[in-house]
Write an enzyme that holds these catalytic residues in place. Structure first.
Site, short mmCIF file in Angstrom:
data_model
loop_
_atom_site.label_atom_id
_atom_site.label_comp_id
_atom_site.label_asym_id
_atom_site.label_seq_id
_atom_site.Cartn_x
_atom_site.Cartn_y
_atom_site.Cartn_z
N ASP A 1 -10.17 2.96 2.60
CA ASP A 1 -10.32 2.46 3.97
C ASP A 1 -10.88 3.56 4.89
O ASP A 1 -11.62 3.27 5.83
CB ASP A 1 -8.97 1.99 4.54
CG ASP A 1 -8.56 0.62 4.02
OD1 ASP A 1 -9.45 -0.15 3.60
OD2 ASP A 1 -7.35 0.32 4.03
N LYS B 1 0.81 -1.22 0.00
CA LYS B 1 0.00 0.00 0.00
C LYS B 1 0.84 1.28 0.00
O LYS B 1 0.39 2.32 -0.46
CB LYS B 1 -0.93 0.03 1.21
CG LYS B 1 -2.08 -0.98 1.15
CD LYS B 1 -3.01 -0.78 2.35
CE LYS B 1 -4.07 -1.85 2.41
NZ LYS B 1 -5.02 -1.63 3.51
#
Ligand code: NDP
Length: 288
Positions: free
Chosen positions: A113, A77
């Site tokens: 997220d 990420k």
């Protein structure tokens, strides 16, 4: 939900996938394929197991016109941030990209997220904002949680981590979010838990029975009406103990589904079929 936009998906077939190492147990394919099928989008969602050494070429391959985009998971990420053309302000602030969108050969990175946790916690708290929230853990997921709580208007976000230096770094990186960094220890818990309207487990502890980020009797210190959230998408010992004490709880599955729904909308321009995704995620969790 995300603003949707007109996207010509009359061609195809298209491809999407999850980039990570490992990806064998990812719930993302189970979540996205039924959603694509329900919306009549001619696309397949695949598992793209990618080692760090192959990451740059994998991301480069997303520019192909048959690719709509990708999910990005552990451990890539952060690394993908240097490989895309544009990054959303939220993802830049979080320091992590979990979604890449192919916009005609240009790659856009976002972090869904933050949105996923924001919706989850708003649902769990009935739209209320916790004045004081305690976040256990200071890794990548904790950063998304903090940014969602900041956006929700939390006045004080206490971030407690085993390695307190990492909590201090988080507070510095996410400034001006109202973060108080702490060492996760017994003294901290006795002092802070009675003040909290929300307790979030954003550590990696909880996937296995017996794993808890705090000693369970400490939950007695939380005020009645506090909510306990766990990013782990199973009934963790922490959540079960909180339920036994009459506290409201939420596990990590709604966060997973809402982050996925936001990504779906970014890739396709179509509203995500939330109920389908939630049911598919629940079924896949049972089977995993
Ligand atoms: P990271 O590896 O970045 O961070 C792990 C965190 O857990 C650190 O704060 C670490 O503390 C802490 N930790 C690990 N072991 C222990 C221990 N024995 N005692 C105390 N603290 C410990 O992971 P992520 O932030 O990416 O993920 C955290 C969790 O959130 C995972 O379970 C992941 O699956 C879940 N997650 C769920 C999502 C969802 O959609 N539901 C989305 C993203 C993540 P230290 O710094 O001291 O090592």
């Amino acid at each position: 939900m995300t603003e949707t936009f007109a996207l010509d998906l009359s061609g195809g077939p298209y491809r999407l996938g999850v980039i990570g190492d490992p990806v064998a147990h990812s719930l993302s394919p189970a979540l996205h394929q039924p959603a694509l099928d329900q919306r009549g989008i001619p696309a397949v969602y695949e598992r793209w197991h990618t080692l760090a050494v192959d990451l740059a070429s994998r991301v480069e391959s997303l520019r192909d016109s048959e690719i709509l985009g990708a999910s990005v998971t552990v451990p890539h990420k952060i690394a993908v941030m240097g490989m895309v053309d544009e990054i959303s302000p939220a993802a830049r602030r979080a320091g992590a990209v979990n979604t890449i969108v192919n916009r005609g050969g240009a790659l856009f990175g976002d972090n869904t997220d933050i949105y996923g946790f924001g919706v989850t916690v708003s649902d769990a708290l009935g739209g209320r904002t916790p004045r004081v929230a305690i976040v256990l853990g200071a890794g990548g997921a904790a950063r998304a949680v903090v940014l969602a709580l900041e956006a929700a208007g939390a006045a004080e976000i206490v971030v407690a981590n085993r390695d307190d230096e990492r909590a201090r770094q988080l507070a510095q990186d996410l400034h001006p979010a109202p973060v108080r960094p702490m060492r996760l220890d017994g003294e901290f818990l006795s002092r802070e838990l009675p003040r909290a309207g929300l307790l979030v487990n954003a550590t990696s502890l909880g996937w296995h029975p017996g794993e808890t980020p705090i000693a369970l009797p400490r939950l007695d210190l939380l005020p009645a009406g506090a909510v306990v959230a766990d990013l782990t998408y199973r009934d963790t010992d922490l959540l079960l103990a909180a339920q036994e004490r009459g506290l409201k709880t939420t596990d990590g599955l709604p966060m997973l589904v809402h982050q996925g729904a936001r990504a779906f909308e970014l890739w396709t321009g179509s509203p995500a079929p939330l109920e389908t995704m939630l049911a598919a995620a629940r079924a896949a969790r049972l089977g995993s």
